[in-house]
Each structure stands twice: as structure tokens, then as C-alpha cells.
Design a protein around this motif. Sequence first.
Motif, mmCIF file in Angstrom:
data_model
loop_
_atom_site.group_PDB
_atom_site.id
_atom_site.type_symbol
_atom_site.label_atom_id
_atom_site.label_comp_id
_atom_site.label_asym_id
_atom_site.label_seq_id
_atom_site.Cartn_x
_atom_site.Cartn_y
_atom_site.Cartn_z
ATOM 1 N N ALA A 181 0.817 -1.220 0.000
ATOM 2 C CA ALA A 181 0.000 0.000 0.000
ATOM 3 C C ALA A 181 0.845 1.263 0.000
ATOM 4 O O ALA A 181 0.317 2.365 -0.138
ATOM 5 C CB ALA A 181 -0.928 0.005 1.219
ATOM 6 N N GLN A 182 2.169 1.100 0.129
ATOM 7 C CA GLN A 182 3.040 2.259 0.180
ATOM 8 C C GLN A 182 3.446 2.696 -1.228
ATOM 9 O O GLN A 182 4.621 2.736 -1.585
ATOM 10 C CB GLN A 182 4.273 1.959 1.048
ATOM 11 N N ASN A 183 2.430 2.981 -2.043
ATOM 12 C CA ASN A 183 2.692 3.392 -3.419
ATOM 13 C C ASN A 183 2.623 4.920 -3.537
ATOM 14 O O ASN A 183 2.309 5.624 -2.587
ATOM 15 C CB ASN A 183 1.687 2.729 -4.363
ATOM 16 N N TRP A 184 2.906 5.415 -4.735
ATOM 17 C CA TRP A 184 2.995 6.857 -4.949
ATOM 18 C C TRP A 184 1.662 7.553 -4.679
ATOM 19 O O TRP A 184 1.620 8.595 -4.023
ATOM 20 C CB TRP A 184 3.447 7.134 -6.383
ATOM 21 N N GLU A 185 0.593 6.984 -5.168
ATOM 22 C CA GLU A 185 -0.710 7.636 -5.015
ATOM 23 C C GLU A 185 -1.132 7.706 -3.548
ATOM 24 O O GLU A 185 -1.608 8.734 -3.077
ATOM 25 C CB GLU A 185 -1.769 6.895 -5.840
ATOM 26 N N ASN A 186 -0.953 6.616 -2.824
ATOM 27 C CA ASN A 186 -1.293 6.634 -1.398
ATOM 28 C C ASN A 186 -0.414 7.619 -0.621
ATOM 29 O O ASN A 186 -0.886 8.344 0.255
ATOM 30 C CB ASN A 186 -1.141 5.234 -0.797
ATOM 31 N N THR A 187 0.854 7.635 -0.962
ATOM 32 C CA THR A 187 1.808 8.452 -0.204
ATOM 33 C C THR A 187 1.581 9.939 -0.415
ATOM 34 O O THR A 187 1.628 10.716 0.547
ATOM 35 C CB THR A 187 3.253 8.089 -0.596
ATOM 36 N N HIS A 188 1.315 10.347 -1.648
ATOM 37 C CA HIS A 188 1.316 11.779 -1.957
ATOM 38 C C HIS A 188 -0.076 12.360 -2.231
ATOM 39 O O HIS A 188 -0.230 13.587 -2.211
ATOM 40 C CB HIS A 188 2.215 12.049 -3.163
#
Length: 877
Positions: free
Chosen positions: A426-433
Motif C-alpha cells: 500500500a506504500q505506493n505513490w498515489e497513497n503516499t502523496h
Amino acid sequence: MRKRKLLPALAGVTIVSAIILYVAFYFVFLDFFVDLWWFRSLEFEAYFWLRLLYRFVFSGAVTLFFFAIFQFHFWIASRYLGLNPPDEVLLDDKKRRRFQRFAEVFMSGSTKVYTPISIILAIVIAVPFYQQWEDALLFFFGSDAGISDPVFDRDISFYLFSYPIFMLIQQELLFTASLVFLATGLLYWLEHIFIPNQDKQFPFGAKIHLTVMFAFVVLFVEWGFILDRFTLLYNNSREPVFFGPGFVDLRYQLPLIWLSILTFFMIAASAVFYVFSETHRSKTPIIISVLSFMAVLGLQNWNFIPTVIEDLVVNPNPTRTEGPFMGYNIDATLAAYDLNNIKNIDFPINLDPTKDIENWSNIKHFENIPVWDRELLIDSYQQLQAIRPYYQFMLVDEDRYFIHNHIQQVNLAAREINIKKLPKEAQNWENTHLRYTHGYGAVVSPAAQDADIPIVWYLRDLNMSSDVGFSVKHPDIYYGQEKYSYAIVPNNLVVKDISGSNGNDSPGYQGNSGIPIPSYFRKLLFSFYFKDEKIFFSPNISTESKVQIRRNINERISILTPFLHLDKDPYLVIEKDRLYWIQDAYTLSKLYPVSQPAADDFLDGKNEFNYIRNSVKIVVDAYDGNVDYYIADPKDPIINAYSRAYPGLFKHLNEMPESLLSHLRYPRDLYYMQMKIYAKYHQNSPALFYEQAETWQYAKVDGAPILPYFITMDFGRCNNQEEFAMINPMTPVNRDNLSMVGIASTLDDSQCNNGYKPNISIYKFPKAVQVNGPSQVMALIDQNPEIAGQFTLWNQLGSEVKKGRMVILPMGNSILYVQPIYMLATKTKMPELARVIVSIGNQVVMDKTLWAAFERLKAKFVKTASGSSSGTSGAKP
């Protein structure tokens, strides 16, 4: 063939050009514009340009100044003063043409050779000025502090602002003058040797020119000697007795510095006289002057005479010979660390505390005694109130709020986002930013609670439930203590059930912070800046989106105002509209004359200083990221200089909203550092200071020092008004009995209101009476059979007994000790407040509530009030 040879050269030029363009794009163009946009988003654009203006205009002016010096002297030396043909050469056409042909070679060098050399030398010399441009800024905008140093009677501002820039200027000018003198002298010599038909006599104009340059060298050397006098004020050779100049320094070394100034001037004068003297040339004055100067330098560096003075004059009677200089050190140190206005109060101890206990039989006194340690409470917060895996509590803060019709001390913490707590997938770009962009809300619990019951909550859960009136319109935390990456909000994602307590869509960001992304061009630039193409190609970033960067509050403030030094403990304030962070900031200097340098365990341990002021309070909006600076100490000359340099950056403290002003506090780290200094320097007479018979140290329990802690109490200063203060107990060096209790507060006791007026009071105990210190009370606790038996039982039931911080309170004319006892579950390690121990004198009682324990303690003293010595709070040794 020629094309093949050109290909490698062309490829090399292409590669070098590409590297230059890459560096220029990433480290100049991109960084500059992102910084500009970021400062503009915070409404600090004028300040941004002003800092650039100061840095580059000052550095450019210095570079131009040194370039002009080099170019002027090289031009003069090559064009005029070195050419000295006899008259017969000028009358002979053949000789004249030959002379002119060679002379033009040197004269044209002024442009072709000396200009680039002058530019390179000027840049090299200007580099230190570029690095120390803020010292120059303080020099130009600083003003008198109104305090003079005790040795040379100069205003303190000279040492804080002028002295560092004078040292830099002296070194650079001396180097420049020496270099120009040698270079022009070499140029004159080359002209005299290589240009034919020159007169045998060295040109008179060249002599004048070199003499002027030599005079500048002498002037700057003499200036260096004059500045050397001030280095005596920072002499540490007398430590650990005292810091600063001693008898030998001011009675022996200082006169030698003046003698070195005189003898060096004699060398210069005799050398000039020798050069210009047509007759009666004698080297004797030069030799005598040089020998005198060498003798003075030898005396300065010869340890025999200072050692003799120490052995025969100083050591037989140190308090008389060194006493005035110890006084200089004491006065300067107390002033530099803002310890001049400490109120010392003699605290007589009642041998029978019964009356004090009866007078304290009012539950109001106990509602704010903190029995929860914030270091242990954070584990309970994390397990009970994080609720979602991606939330985390960084630190627990202490504060006071108006609850239950009076000021009550609470513990509180912000619920911040930590994307690393999510599963890896779940630690992908969309979730993170774009999705998991912010924390949510806070928790609050009373500092004083009963034991053996669940924690009481004043603010809890994601629905921000509160029974005591806490309510926040925007509880989202976009800026905090966590190491946040950049966020892009609002965006086109539909975010469900991340921050809120129900399944409805979470509202998008409605604040004003961040850098707008109104065009594809700016999206492209941010893609390059973050080295992430997803910013450009993501369909979820709209023209309404903004990039939020530098979201860690320490990083944010440090980039905005790198000249301020930040306290390690920013704290949260809960308001009706949103959450705020308050950060204490300091101005430091290591050039306060005769002041003792601080230990290296303050702030990040990298700052050498002997002057400090908590001059600024900084408020950071946790929702919008706005930063406001308020001057908390208008008497600090350093912050006043910055305020003049950057108009509009700092506000007066009376401009701070009352709701935030009431939450200002005395910084814990500052108080800790001040008390380390005051532990020695409270002995403010040279005789006492030399004896060191009353030096203090932090009170210890199990070998660990008891650090300052907050408590909200009525200390009898303002009509029963409770104040949020810090307690700091100290014992004599290498002893366990209590010497004093220090109290640091911000209450304005002259007005008895919430005005901010930092102050320290020291309650000193009589030397002839034994007052138990924390380690002695701990020994009484361990020796109590009932308590020891209970601890043994708990440890056998799969729990670990943990003793909390020992709270020490002046109570009437007695000293009350309170210590919480926690049980830590073996599996979860979550602490539970199990019991509370109270102690006065040699009596120790443990119970489930603080009030019940106090009542039991009261009953014991009432029974022994007839004269039993077991209930005394001290006995004469």
C-alpha cells in the motif's frame, strides 16, 4: 581526417555542456524557482528577495572592492611608476624605440594579464565574506546593548556584532595588502631588470608606491595586534576555576601586546627611513627594532615568567589576586545566560510538618500534581488512541487548559500520519502523496489521575469526542513533527474513511497552503524537481491542486530562518478553529566577553555559545502551515538587529492572539541549561566561587538526574492563582540531601495576569537542616515492608513494576514527594497507573489515589504530633 579528429573534441564539449546545463537546471533554476514559489505561498516573498539581496549585493560589493584594489595597483605599477629611462635614452631615437617596444609589453599586461588575475584574486578573497555575510548583516543593523564589558569597557554589541567582522576584515585586508605589496614589488623589479635602458636608480615614484603599500601592511598588522587584546576575554587557561582573563593575562600579557604594537611600528618606521635616506644610511635602528620585537614575542610565548608570577604572586593568595577577575566571569556569565534576575528565597523547614499538611487539606492542590509521565504515557496513547495503523503519536506534551472552572494541567499529543505503518504493497505513490496526506486530531488526558482505573480522556477518538468542551473545526494535521514527504492536495481522488469516524467521503483540503500547479509547465517542473514523472502524468492532479512541501515544522522553520536555533520540544496547542504548534527559538553567540561557554549537551550539541536568549516564539498552523514569528525578548540585541534587517518578519508578542499567548511556557531545555550554569555561578562572591563549597548538581534517582518537569500549582504569588511552572530540584555535589528547588514560570506576578514574563525563583533550604533528597526518599520507599511486599507480588503475576518520575513540591515549609507506580504488562508493555506514593520527611505512604495517600500521611503525623521524632521532615545533624 580533420573531421575524425574533431569528433572527440566535439563530444567532449557536448558532454561538458550537458553537465553544466544539468547542474544549472537542477541546482540553480529549479531550486531557485521552487524556493521563490514556496516563500511566496507563505507570504514571505519580500523577505526572500531581501535575503538574496543582502547576500549577493554584499558579496558582490566586496568582490568589486578587492578587484579594484588589485587592478588599480597592477595598472599603476605596470603603466607609470616603474618606467625610469635616463634623459639620453629619450633623446636617442633608436634607444627610445627599443625602450618603448619593451615597455609596451608590460603596459599592455594591465589589460591582458592583470585583469583576469585581479578577478581571480578578488573572488578568492571574497569567499569568506560570502560565507559570513550574516555577520556583516548584524554589523550593519546591530545597535548598542547598553551593557559594557568589565575589562575594556566596551559595549557588548561590539563583541556580538563588530568584533567577528573586524577580525575577518583585518585578515583579508592584511592578506590583500601583503599580496599587492609583493606583487607590485616583483613587477617593479621585473620592469627594472628586463626593460632595457632603465636608470640604475630605482624610480622615486615606485618607492612612494611601495611605501604606501608597506604602510597599509603595517597598519593592518597593528590592527591585528589591537584585536588580539580581545582574545584575552575568551581565555580558558584558568578553567576549571573560572573562565576569562586572570592576573597574568591582564597584568603581564596585555602590556606585552601593547609593546608588540610599539616595537612593530618602530621596525616599519626605521625601514621607511632607511629606504628614503640619501645619506647616513644605517641598519642599526632596524636591527634594534627587530630585536626588540622578537624579544617581546619571545616573552609572550615564554612560559617561565608567567609560571613564576603564578607561583610567587597568584597561588599564595588566589582570592585576592584573581578575585576581581573571578568577579568579571561571574557577572558576565549571569548576564549572558539571563540569570541576573533570579529571585532567591530562603525556605525554612518545619521539623514538624503537621500544620503544613492540615493547611494543604484542600483537594484543589492535588488536581494538577502530574502522576503520569509523558515518556510512559505515549505507549498508552499509541495502543489506545492511534486507532488506524497509519497514525502515530510522536511525543506527549504538557499544557494547561481551563477545565472544570479552573486551570488544569493535561497531557496531549497529535495524531500524525506515518505512511510506513501501512502494508508494503500500500506504500505506493498515489497513497503516499495524494491519499494518506495528513494526520487527524489529538488526544488529551488529565495529568493527575487516580490509580487502578482506566485512563480518563478529555479528548479522544477520530470523532474528536470530548466531555469538557474541546472542539476543533479543522483537526487535520498537514504539518507536524513527523518526517512528511510532499503532498498534492486537493486532488481528484475520492477518499473514503481515512480520517473520519464514518464511511462518508472525507472532505478535500480546504486550506490555502501550498504551491499552486496551474499549468502543465509547472507540473513538468515539479516532476523534474522531485524526479518523479507521475506528477506530470497523473490525472488526479487538477489545476486546483497545490504542492505542500517542507511539512516537518523544524525543517520548515530552519529553511525560513536559519539564523534561529530551535528548541528540541515543540508543543501542540488546541484551538477552536484548528491545531497549532508552538516552537521556542533562540539566538546564540560565542563572543560574549568573559562568559563561561555552555556545555555541549544543549540543542543538537553542535553549537558553541556563551550567550543565549529565548528571543522568539514561533507559531506554525498545523492545517495551513503558516508561520508567525513573535519577539519574546525585546531586550535581546541580536533579534533586534535581525528585526531591523528584515522589517515585517517579526511581530511583537502583544500581537499574538490571547488564546495562544496563554499557552506560552518556559522552555524545558533552556531551563535545564541555565540551571547547569547557575549550579556553580549562584556563588556570586569571588571567595565563595573559589571555594565551591555550595556547588549544586541535579538531584538523582538510581544514578539518573531528575530533569525539570512541568506542574500547575498555586505558589502563593498571585492571589491563589495557579501557574504553569517547571520544578527543578538540586543537591550538593556528591551528596543526596536537597539544597534547593527551582521554579521557572511565565506568570507576570506584578500584574497577576496571563502576560508573558519569564522568571525563575530558587527556594534555598537551611544548611543546618537535613532535607531528604529524591534518592534518600527512594531508599525509604524500598525499605518500606508494605510497599516492598506489594512490588514483589506484582512482579510475580507476570507484570513489571515501573517507578515513575518523582515529583517534588514545596508545601508550606515542608517538602512533599509524590511518585507514581506503574505496572507494565509483559506482552503489550502498555503501562497502567497502579499506585501513588507520597512522602514527607521519613514517612512514606502508598495508596490508589493521591488524595487517599495524602490523608493516610496526614493521619500518621496527627498521631505523632505529640512529639514523636519519626514524623519530622528533618533533623539537625
